[in-house]
Design a protein around this motif. Structure first.
Motif, PDB file in Angstrom:
ATOM      1  N   ASP A 151       0.836  -1.192   0.000  1.00 36.93           N
ATOM      2  CA  ASP A 151       0.000   0.000   0.000  1.00 36.93           C
ATOM      3  C   ASP A 151       0.876   1.249   0.000  1.00 36.93           C
ATOM      4  O   ASP A 151       1.874   1.314   0.731  1.00 36.93           O
ATOM      5  N   TRP A 168       1.660   2.789   3.395  1.00 33.96           N
ATOM      6  CA  TRP A 168       2.613   1.994   4.166  1.00 33.96           C
ATOM      7  C   TRP A 168       4.038   2.252   3.676  1.00 33.96           C
ATOM      8  O   TRP A 168       4.966   2.381   4.470  1.00 33.96           O
ATOM      9  N   SER A 172      -6.487   5.239   6.494  1.00 34.40           N
ATOM     10  CA  SER A 172      -6.701   4.378   5.321  1.00 34.40           C
ATOM     11  C   SER A 172      -7.459   3.101   5.663  1.00 34.40           C
ATOM     12  O   SER A 172      -7.881   2.370   4.763  1.00 34.40           O
ATOM     13  N   PRO A 227      -4.477  -1.231   5.878  1.00 30.19           N
ATOM     14  CA  PRO A 227      -3.415  -1.510   4.902  1.00 30.19           C
ATOM     15  C   PRO A 227      -2.637  -2.756   5.302  1.00 30.19           C
ATOM     16  O   PRO A 227      -2.662  -3.159   6.447  1.00 30.19           O
ATOM     17  N   GLN A 277      -1.435  -5.013   2.367  1.00 33.21           N
ATOM     18  CA  GLN A 277      -1.340  -5.850   1.182  1.00 33.21           C
ATOM     19  C   GLN A 277       0.111  -5.941   0.710  1.00 33.21           C
ATOM     20  O   GLN A 277       0.955  -5.163   1.115  1.00 33.21           O
TER      21      GLN A 277
END
Length: 280
Positions: free
Chosen positions: A31, A34, A194, A197, A199
């Protein structure tokens, strides 16, 4: 010659940022928020450590106005750049980014009444024509996502303002350390807002950390150091070499191979930089 080598080193670091962030966001699928936290966090740790070790805590006493502007413009750049890195190729992204930087810094030079020589204006126009050539419709060199371009323009405006702000800084290392630390707070807010996160593949953490600690943290500190010695307009033109370096890095590391139009663009950009160095 020493100044030329330092500026060249900074340009390589800037190009590496495009490739490393593309690897983290697009390649590993992390992300963008991140990646922004990792990048700013790694940069803050390295820069604060160097500042405290070399200059002591007293060097961190910098004008609040300079620090706040630096924090805000750095985060604006990180925000646009991080998201756009997952949408457009490294070389094209760098072209859009530094084209936007050039416009922002030339506007800044005009506002501050900096003298713009004839050759610098001609060189800038030629270099910018090289960017336009690559981005013309029908190019087979890279896929261009409109949202990615818009976000990268936003990042370019942020970086241009950040560079202009850096010209008034007396202690570049301490200022950059503070900018990274405070921008990290904004990035953590973005991460919290967000949702969830997380991923992507774990290996993407490493290019994000390298981008933060080395090519961002140390690269930006060096940039702040050389900026007072470089006119704003010339600094803007020099940064147009970054997309060429980024495109080559993307070809080697990401298999984003530039086509013939890229080399035509490269000739125009480098020719424009060469003309801009003429003194009269």
């Amino acid at each position: 010659m020493r100044l030329f080598l330092l500026v060249s080193l900074v340009m390589v670091a800037f190009a590496a940022n495009s490739v490393l962030n593309r690897m983290a966001v697009f390649g590993a699928g992390l992300d963008p928020e991140w990646v922004a936290v990792l990048r700013l966090g790694a940069g803050a740790v390295v820069l604060l450590g160097l500042t405290l070790a070399l200059q002591g805590a007293q060097s961190l006493r910098i004008s609040p106005k300079v620090v706040v502007v630096g924090m805000a413009t750095l985060f604006l750049y990180i925000y646009g750049f991080s998201i756009a890195s997952g949408l457009i190729d490294a070389g094209v992204g760098a072209l859009v980014l530094f084209g936007s930087v050039q416009i922002t810094m030339f506007v800044g030079a005009w506002i501050t009444r900096e003298r713009l020589t004839r050759w610098r204006l001609i060189g800038a126009a030629l270099a910018f024509a090289g960017l336009v050539t690559l981005l013309l419709p029908g190019s087979s060199d890279a896929h261009i996502d409109p949202a990615g371009v818009g976000l990268m323009v936003l990042g370019g405006i942020g970086w241009g303002l950040y560079s202009l702000n850096g010209r008034g800084v007396r202690d570049p290392l301490a200022a950059t350390a503070l900018n990274f630390t405070l921008a990290l707070v904004l990035a953590l807010g973005w991460l919290a807002a967000s949702g969830d996160p997380g991923q992507g593949q774990a290996w993407g953490i490493w290019p994000a950390l390298a981008s933060g600690a080395i090519t961002s943290g140390l690269g930006y500190a060096l940039w702040y150091r050389v900026l007072p010695q470089v006119p704003a307009s010339l600094a803007a033109i020099a940064q147009l070499s970054v997309p060429l370096i980024a495109a080559l890095g993307g070809a080697l590391l990401l298999a984003e191979v530039p086509g013939p139009r890229f080399w035509i663009s490269a000739t125009l950009v480098l020719g424009g930089i060469a003309l801009s160095l003429k003194k009269s």
